[in-house]
Each structure stands twice: as structure tokens, then as C-alpha cells.
Design a protein around this motif. Sequence first.
Motif, PDB file in Angstrom:
ATOM      1  N   SER A  98      -2.258   7.774  -4.754  1.00 40.69           N
ATOM      2  CA  SER A  98      -2.272   7.042  -3.490  1.00 40.69           C
ATOM      3  C   SER A  98      -3.130   5.795  -3.645  1.00 40.69           C
ATOM      4  O   SER A  98      -3.951   5.690  -4.556  1.00 40.69           O
ATOM      5  N   SER A 119     -13.184   1.337  -7.684  1.00 42.93           N
ATOM      6  CA  SER A 119     -14.527   0.994  -7.181  1.00 42.93           C
ATOM      7  C   SER A 119     -15.605   1.526  -8.120  1.00 42.93           C
ATOM      8  O   SER A 119     -16.584   0.828  -8.409  1.00 42.93           O
ATOM      9  N   LYS A 129     -10.163  -3.245  -3.344  1.00 45.45           N
ATOM     10  CA  LYS A 129      -8.933  -3.385  -2.554  1.00 45.45           C
ATOM     11  C   LYS A 129      -8.271  -4.722  -2.856  1.00 45.45           C
ATOM     12  O   LYS A 129      -7.051  -4.788  -3.056  1.00 45.45           O
ATOM     13  N   ALA A 169     -16.012  -1.745  -2.598  1.00 49.01           N
ATOM     14  CA  ALA A 169     -14.762  -1.149  -2.107  1.00 49.01           C
ATOM     15  C   ALA A 169     -13.786  -2.237  -1.678  1.00 49.01           C
ATOM     16  O   ALA A 169     -12.579  -2.164  -1.965  1.00 49.01           O
ATOM     17  N   ILE A 226       0.841  -1.201   0.000  1.00 43.08           N
ATOM     18  CA  ILE A 226       0.000   0.000   0.000  1.00 43.08           C
ATOM     19  C   ILE A 226       0.877   1.252   0.000  1.00 43.08           C
ATOM     20  O   ILE A 226       0.617   2.202  -0.742  1.00 43.08           O
ATOM     21  N   ARG A 238      -8.009   3.085  -5.307  1.00 44.55           N
ATOM     22  CA  ARG A 238      -9.083   2.158  -4.933  1.00 44.55           C
ATOM     23  C   ARG A 238     -10.448   2.783  -5.168  1.00 44.55           C
ATOM     24  O   ARG A 238     -11.359   2.124  -5.686  1.00 44.55           O
ATOM     25  N   ASN A 239     -10.606   4.050  -4.821  1.00 43.92           N
ATOM     26  CA  ASN A 239     -11.896   4.724  -5.021  1.00 43.92           C
ATOM     27  C   ASN A 239     -12.268   4.777  -6.492  1.00 43.92           C
ATOM     28  O   ASN A 239     -13.419   4.519  -6.863  1.00 43.92           O
ATOM     29  N   GLU A 273      -5.569   4.882  -1.731  1.00 44.11           N
ATOM     30  CA  GLU A 273      -6.985   5.207  -1.510  1.00 44.11           C
ATOM     31  C   GLU A 273      -7.635   5.825  -2.740  1.00 44.11           C
ATOM     32  O   GLU A 273      -8.752   5.451  -3.108  1.00 44.11           O
ATOM     33  N   SER A 274      -6.962   6.769  -3.381  1.00 44.14           N
ATOM     34  CA  SER A 274      -7.564   7.385  -4.570  1.00 44.14           C
ATOM     35  C   SER A 274      -7.671   6.369  -5.704  1.00 44.14           C
ATOM     36  O   SER A 274      -8.659   6.354  -6.437  1.00 44.14           O
TER      37      SER A 274
END
Length: 123
Positions: A49, A58, A102, A98, A13, A54-55, A51-52
Motif C-alpha cells: 500500500s 521514511s 510522500k 514523512a 495513491i 511511505r513509512n 502508506e506502508s
Amino acid sequence: MKDLKKVENSELIEAFIENDFATEVFSQLSKEFAKVGVLIEFKEEELISFESFRNRLSDEIELIMRSSPNRIDQLLYVTDLPEGKVKAVFSENENPVAELSKMLLMRTAQKVNFRRQYKMGLL
């Protein structure tokens, strides 16, 4: 053993901060999506990143699930995600998309990391 797995996952990650790593993961993911007839395009800022990334992934998965649900099954097969874990995601999570995103990112990151280590002669 689980602690080692957590360390490996957290290192993967963190590697998403490295622009080249995120780009390689996206490239690999694009190839796998293309195998099931889906073209994905992300902007560079969506790869900055984990998170961005993964979003954004999604959003893509949700769109595919609505428009062509059979392709998701094909995608999960191509990306080599364990069927039992995927079923558990859908039965145990409030936001399965989500969590699935991941899982896809982590699996793809593992492939990229493995390929990097192999090229460097570490394996």
C-alpha cells in the motif's frame, strides 16, 4: 486546477494497491537512490500500500539524513523535486521526513505512470 491535481494524486495513491505498479515505482526509486550511491531494499509486504511504502521510505530517508546528509540533497536533485517545495516541507511540517517521503513517492509514481501511458500510446 487544484482539484484535478488532487484527483490525479489520489489515483496514483490507489494505484499502489496494484502490485506491478508499486514494484515499478520501487524499481525507479531504487535507480534514483543508486545514482547517489545508496542501496535500498524493501520487502514485498512493504509495497502493498501507499502508506506502508511511505513509512518504509521514511525510515530510509531518516537513516540517510543522519548518516550522510549531503546525499539527501543529491537525491532530491536526481528525483527532480522542486527546491522551494522541499524547503517548505522542512519549515512547515511537524514530520518533514514523512512529507518528503510522500513527495518522493508521488514524483516517482508520476514518472512511472507517464512511462506507462507513453508505452500504451496514450501520450
